[in-house]
Design a protein around this motif. Sequence first.
Motif, PDB file in Angstrom:
ATOM      1  N   ASN A   1      -1.627  10.570  -2.790  1.00  0.00           N
ATOM      2  CA  ASN A   1      -1.991   9.312  -2.127  1.00  0.00           C
ATOM      3  C   ASN A   1      -1.727   9.368  -0.623  1.00  0.00           C
ATOM      4  OD1 ASN A   1      -2.729   8.209  -4.595  1.00  0.00           O
ATOM      5  ND2 ASN A   1      -0.751   7.236  -4.937  1.00  0.00           N
TER       6      ASN A   1
ATOM      7  N   ASN B   1      -7.362  -3.718  -7.803  1.00  0.00           N
ATOM      8  CA  ASN B   1      -8.134  -2.555  -8.271  1.00  0.00           C
ATOM      9  C   ASN B   1      -7.903  -1.400  -7.305  1.00  0.00           C
ATOM     10  OD1 ASN B   1     -10.936  -0.980  -7.851  1.00  0.00           O
ATOM     11  ND2 ASN B   1     -10.700  -1.516 -10.019  1.00  0.00           N
ATOM     12  N   GLY B   2      -7.699  -0.190  -7.828  1.00  0.00           N
ATOM     13  CA  GLY B   2      -7.340   0.949  -6.988  1.00  0.00           C
ATOM     14  C   GLY B   2      -8.324   1.229  -5.867  1.00  0.00           C
TER      15      GLY B   2
ATOM     16  N   TRP C   1      -8.412  -1.693  -3.424  1.00  0.00           N
ATOM     17  CA  TRP C   1      -7.165  -1.735  -2.653  1.00  0.00           C
ATOM     18  C   TRP C   1      -7.195  -0.696  -1.532  1.00  0.00           C
ATOM     19  CZ3 TRP C   1      -3.346   1.573  -1.169  1.00  0.00           C
ATOM     20  CH2 TRP C   1      -2.178   1.000  -0.637  1.00  0.00           C
ATOM     21  N   THR C   2      -7.709   0.488  -1.824  1.00  0.00           N
ATOM     22  CA  THR C   2      -7.820   1.532  -0.797  1.00  0.00           C
ATOM     23  C   THR C   2      -8.730   1.075   0.336  1.00  0.00           C
ATOM     24  OG1 THR C   2      -7.501   3.247  -2.484  1.00  0.00           O
ATOM     25  CG2 THR C   2      -8.459   3.929  -0.388  1.00  0.00           C
TER      26      THR C   2
ATOM     27  N   GLY D   1       0.888  -3.245  -1.199  1.00  0.00           N
ATOM     28  CA  GLY D   1       0.811  -2.719  -2.560  1.00  0.00           C
ATOM     29  C   GLY D   1       1.459  -3.631  -3.588  1.00  0.00           C
TER      30      GLY D   1
ATOM     31  N   VAL E   1      -1.540  -1.593  -8.800  1.00  0.00           N
ATOM     32  CA  VAL E   1      -2.180  -0.426  -8.172  1.00  0.00           C
ATOM     33  C   VAL E   1      -1.120   0.606  -7.809  1.00  0.00           C
ATOM     34  CG1 VAL E   1      -4.235  -1.619  -7.321  1.00  0.00           C
ATOM     35  CG2 VAL E   1      -2.132  -1.671  -5.967  1.00  0.00           C
ATOM     36  N   GLN E   2      -0.091   0.738  -8.646  1.00  0.00           N
ATOM     37  CA  GLN E   2       1.033   1.627  -8.359  1.00  0.00           C
ATOM     38  C   GLN E   2       0.581   3.066  -8.155  1.00  0.00           C
ATOM     39  OE1 GLN E   2       4.250   0.571  -8.006  1.00  0.00           O
ATOM     40  NE2 GLN E   2       4.878   2.634  -7.435  1.00  0.00           N
ATOM     41  N   ASP E   3      -0.359   3.535  -8.969  1.00  0.00           N
ATOM     42  CA  ASP E   3      -0.822   4.919  -8.852  1.00  0.00           C
ATOM     43  C   ASP E   3      -1.690   5.144  -7.627  1.00  0.00           C
ATOM     44  OD1 ASP E   3       0.519   5.638 -11.110  1.00  0.00           O
ATOM     45  OD2 ASP E   3      -1.212   5.541 -12.446  1.00  0.00           O
ATOM     46  N   THR E   4      -2.074   4.077  -6.951  1.00  0.00           N
ATOM     47  CA  THR E   4      -2.891   4.196  -5.740  1.00  0.00           C
ATOM     48  C   THR E   4      -2.088   3.952  -4.472  1.00  0.00           C
ATOM     49  OG1 THR E   4      -4.832   3.427  -6.973  1.00  0.00           O
ATOM     50  CG2 THR E   4      -4.968   3.360  -4.571  1.00  0.00           C
ATOM     51  N   CYS E   5      -1.138   3.009  -4.526  1.00  0.00           N
ATOM     52  CA  CYS E   5      -0.406   2.616  -3.314  1.00  0.00           C
ATOM     53  C   CYS E   5       0.922   3.347  -3.157  1.00  0.00           C
ATOM     54  CB  CYS E   5      -0.162   1.110  -3.316  1.00  0.00           C
ATOM     55  SG  CYS E   5       1.028   0.545  -4.555  1.00  0.00           S
TER      56      CYS E   5
END
Length: 314
Positions: free
Chosen positions: A86, A170-171, A174-175, A255, A259-263
């Motif tokens: 990330n 949403n990942g 969110w990005t 974050g 969206v933990q796996d993205t942020c």
Amino acid sequence: MVKQASSKGTKRKKGLYWLRRDWRLYAMLAVPILWYVIFCYKPMAGLIIAFQKYNIFTGIKGSKFIGLENFEFVFGMRDFGIALRNTLWLNFLDLLFGFPVPIILAILLNEMRMLKLKKVSQTLLYLPHFLSWVIIGGMVLEIFAPTSGAINALLLKWGLVESNVPFLTNGAWWTFTYVLVGVWQGMGWGTILYLAAITGLDTTLFEAAQIDGANKLQQIWHVTLPGIRSTIVVLLVMNIGRMMSIGFDRPFIIGNTLVQDTCDVISTFVYRAGIQNNQFARATAIGLFQSVVGLILITVANSVSRLFDEQGIW
């Protein structure tokens, strides 16, 4: 031997002459040098913690040396791999979309002829840089909230979407929000550097291009951009060197657990897995890893710029 001694004596006299003449400038220079020594170079001695089973009560001298065990443990964690991915991805997107924007804005501001409008525009562009990420995070939560946010309300009102857009839950969205807010916050500050470089260009070059029949776009492409190319290259090299480091405030405030796996980035991972759990040695190991990779990246980027006959950083 006599010539060497005389040349050394001459250099020493010149050095003393410049020191006596400009001692005020050297005294001013001593302050930032002292700051760097105390707060940047002296703490490097604490990097030994990364190779120890550090105990806060016994200190560095009383802690056991364990070699690379902290690095092996951290590199084996699934969350570290996600945070590393990330970090690189978000920094790459920031570089891709955030780096050209200040250049474009600086060129547009330089071409503005209404001085009052130019000053107002500059002020509005610089202002976000001085806002705390806590304030910006509150604004983002209010504007991009999935159900009550102003953006979703406008999109639904105009019929552009059929349901609320999950900007913060949403990942992928969110990005998009993360990069958009980062570009908005930093574009004004970056514009200052490029605008200063543009104003330092020789105006006769633009006059000569105009006489040759070049329009505004051609003048920008053939005069402005080549004139600030060295500034662009230096800042690009510096940004590439920061690819492994990422601020803590923006991903942590914007974050959330959805969206933990993205942020989750290296800075938030260090805070959660290192600081909160009192694993200072592992947190130091991650910091050392970031610094080494960052040094490699900036060295490679600078070497590549040298291959293209650019100035680079050194």
